[in-house]
Motif scaffolding. Structure first.
Motif, PDB file in Angstrom:
ATOM      1  N   SER A  73       0.836  -1.134   0.127  1.00  0.00           N
ATOM      2  CA  SER A  73      -0.038  -0.137  -0.040  1.00  0.00           C
ATOM      3  C   SER A  73       1.001   1.385   0.029  1.00  0.00           C
ATOM      4  CB  SER A  73      -0.983  -0.052   1.218  1.00  0.00           C
ATOM      5  OG  SER A  73      -1.876  -1.202   1.230  1.00  0.00           O
ATOM      6  N   GLU A  88       2.703   6.634 -11.378  1.00  0.00           N
ATOM      7  CA  GLU A  88       2.184   5.592 -12.542  1.00  0.00           C
ATOM      8  C   GLU A  88       3.053   5.249 -13.503  1.00  0.00           C
ATOM      9  OE1 GLU A  88      -1.841   6.548 -13.515  1.00  0.00           O
ATOM     10  OE2 GLU A  88      -2.408   6.710 -11.348  1.00  0.00           O
ATOM     11  N   LYS A  92       5.044   1.627 -13.808  1.00  0.00           N
ATOM     12  CA  LYS A  92       4.461   0.674 -14.901  1.00  0.00           C
ATOM     13  C   LYS A  92       6.102   0.156 -15.616  1.00  0.00           C
ATOM     14  CE  LYS A  92       0.457   3.081 -16.471  1.00  0.00           C
ATOM     15  NZ  LYS A  92      -0.078   3.833 -17.678  1.00  0.00           N
ATOM     16  N   GLU A  99       0.821  -5.962 -10.678  1.00  0.00           N
ATOM     17  CA  GLU A  99      -0.675  -5.302 -10.676  1.00  0.00           C
ATOM     18  C   GLU A  99      -0.486  -3.906  -9.812  1.00  0.00           C
ATOM     19  OE1 GLU A  99      -4.187  -8.052 -10.050  1.00  0.00           O
ATOM     20  OE2 GLU A  99      -2.627  -9.102  -9.239  1.00  0.00           O
ATOM     21  N   CYS A 100      -1.280  -2.859 -10.182  1.00  0.00           N
ATOM     22  CA  CYS A 100      -1.223  -1.788  -9.547  1.00  0.00           C
ATOM     23  C   CYS A 100      -2.515  -1.233  -9.776  1.00  0.00           C
ATOM     24  CB  CYS A 100      -0.148  -0.784 -10.133  1.00  0.00           C
ATOM     25  SG  CYS A 100      -0.099   0.847  -9.385  1.00  0.00           S
ATOM     26  N   TYR A 101      -3.104  -0.800  -8.558  1.00  0.00           N
ATOM     27  CA  TYR A 101      -4.306  -0.036  -8.822  1.00  0.00           C
ATOM     28  C   TYR A 101      -4.330   1.400  -7.755  1.00  0.00           C
ATOM     29  CZ  TYR A 101      -5.735  -4.898  -9.815  1.00  0.00           C
ATOM     30  OH  TYR A 101      -5.953  -6.034 -10.331  1.00  0.00           O
ATOM     31  N   LEU A 102      -5.162   2.326  -8.470  1.00  0.00           N
ATOM     32  CA  LEU A 102      -5.446   3.521  -7.684  1.00  0.00           C
ATOM     33  C   LEU A 102      -6.550   3.174  -6.725  1.00  0.00           C
ATOM     34  CD1 LEU A 102      -4.737   6.587  -7.277  1.00  0.00           C
ATOM     35  CD2 LEU A 102      -6.391   6.982  -9.116  1.00  0.00           C
ATOM     36  N   MET A 103      -6.448   3.436  -5.713  1.00  0.00           N
ATOM     37  CA  MET A 103      -7.303   2.965  -4.545  1.00  0.00           C
ATOM     38  C   MET A 103      -8.151   4.337  -3.875  1.00  0.00           C
ATOM     39  SD  MET A 103      -6.986  -0.263  -4.741  1.00  0.00           S
ATOM     40  CE  MET A 103      -7.659  -0.742  -3.334  1.00  0.00           C
ATOM     41  N   THR A 104      -9.164   3.660  -3.256  1.00  0.00           N
ATOM     42  CA  THR A 104      -9.990   4.769  -2.472  1.00  0.00           C
ATOM     43  C   THR A 104      -9.524   4.414  -0.944  1.00  0.00           C
ATOM     44  OG1 THR A 104     -11.995   3.296  -2.150  1.00  0.00           O
ATOM     45  CG2 THR A 104     -12.023   5.230  -4.053  1.00  0.00           C
ATOM     46  N   TYR A 109      -2.418   3.758  -3.614  1.00  0.00           N
ATOM     47  CA  TYR A 109      -2.438   2.663  -4.505  1.00  0.00           C
ATOM     48  C   TYR A 109      -2.176   1.383  -3.690  1.00  0.00           C
ATOM     49  CZ  TYR A 109      -1.449   6.124  -8.163  1.00  0.00           C
ATOM     50  OH  TYR A 109      -1.562   6.969  -9.100  1.00  0.00           O
ATOM     51  N   LEU A 111      -0.324  -2.303  -4.863  1.00  0.00           N
ATOM     52  CA  LEU A 111       0.471  -2.899  -5.786  1.00  0.00           C
ATOM     53  C   LEU A 111       0.996  -4.219  -5.334  1.00  0.00           C
ATOM     54  CD1 LEU A 111       2.137  -0.224  -5.191  1.00  0.00           C
ATOM     55  CD2 LEU A 111       3.352  -0.860  -7.071  1.00  0.00           C
ATOM     56  N   ARG A 112       0.835  -5.229  -6.537  1.00  0.00           N
ATOM     57  CA  ARG A 112       1.461  -6.745  -6.054  1.00  0.00           C
ATOM     58  C   ARG A 112       2.626  -6.735  -6.779  1.00  0.00           C
ATOM     59  NH1 ARG A 112       1.065 -12.288  -8.306  1.00  0.00           N
ATOM     60  NH2 ARG A 112       0.022 -11.500 -10.076  1.00  0.00           N
TER      61      ARG A 112
END
Length: 160
Positions: A73, A88, A92, A99-104, A109, A111-112
């Motif tokens: 996180s 980002e 990348k 994996e990478c996600y923009l989160m609430t 973020y 990431l895995r």
């Protein structure tokens, strides 16, 4: 991307290809109840519309010496457009980032990361992640066991 309407044949094609992307067109056509030519046209239409983005080979990460998955996180100092873009673009380019996600929520973020061992993760953390401008905090969680992993999307609930 606009939502693509799929009929039951399209869903059956996608289900079959998600199970085995190496199916020949003849085998796929037989499996979904079409002749080869219409089946190929449908597959091409699914590819051209972007429903099928690409085909891939799934490699067992432990079998090739990358057994460790780390969920990270990341919180940024400020959530401004340039900061998000910088993070980002940098992330990348890192092959360890699966994996990478923009989160609430509490982190910006998730990431895995896949690495060989703790030392490799420490190197990634020190030499790459902490050097990205604007990173405020990093919290790492180490996966002990993979309980479920899927690549196939659940098509049963998709409206035709």
């Amino acid at each position: 991307m606009p939502r693509i309407k799929l009929d039951s044949i399209d869903q059956n094609i996608l289900t079959a290809l998600q199970e085995n992307a190496r199916l020949s067109n003849v085998d796929l056509a037989r499996k979904v109840g079409l002749s080869p030519s219409p089946c190929l046209r449908r597959v091409r239409a699914l590819e051209e519309s972007g429903v099928i983005r690409r085909y891939a080979t799934l490699v067992d990460q432990a079998a090739i010496g990358l057994p460790m998955s780390v969920f990270v996180s990341v919180s940024l100092e400020r959530q401004i457009e340039t900061g998000l873009e910088t993070f980002e673009a940098t992330i990348k380019d890192r092959p360890e980032v699966m994996e990478c996600y923009l989160m609430t929520g509490t982190s910006d973020y998730l990431l895995r990361i896949v690495v060989a061992d703790l030392a490799a993760y420490e190197t990634f953390l020190k030499e790459h992640l902490t050097r990205i401008p604007g990173v405020r905090s990093i919290e790492s969680s180490f996966a002990l066991k993979q309980v479920a992993y899927r690549t196939a999307l659940p098509l049963d609930g998709v409206e035709a």
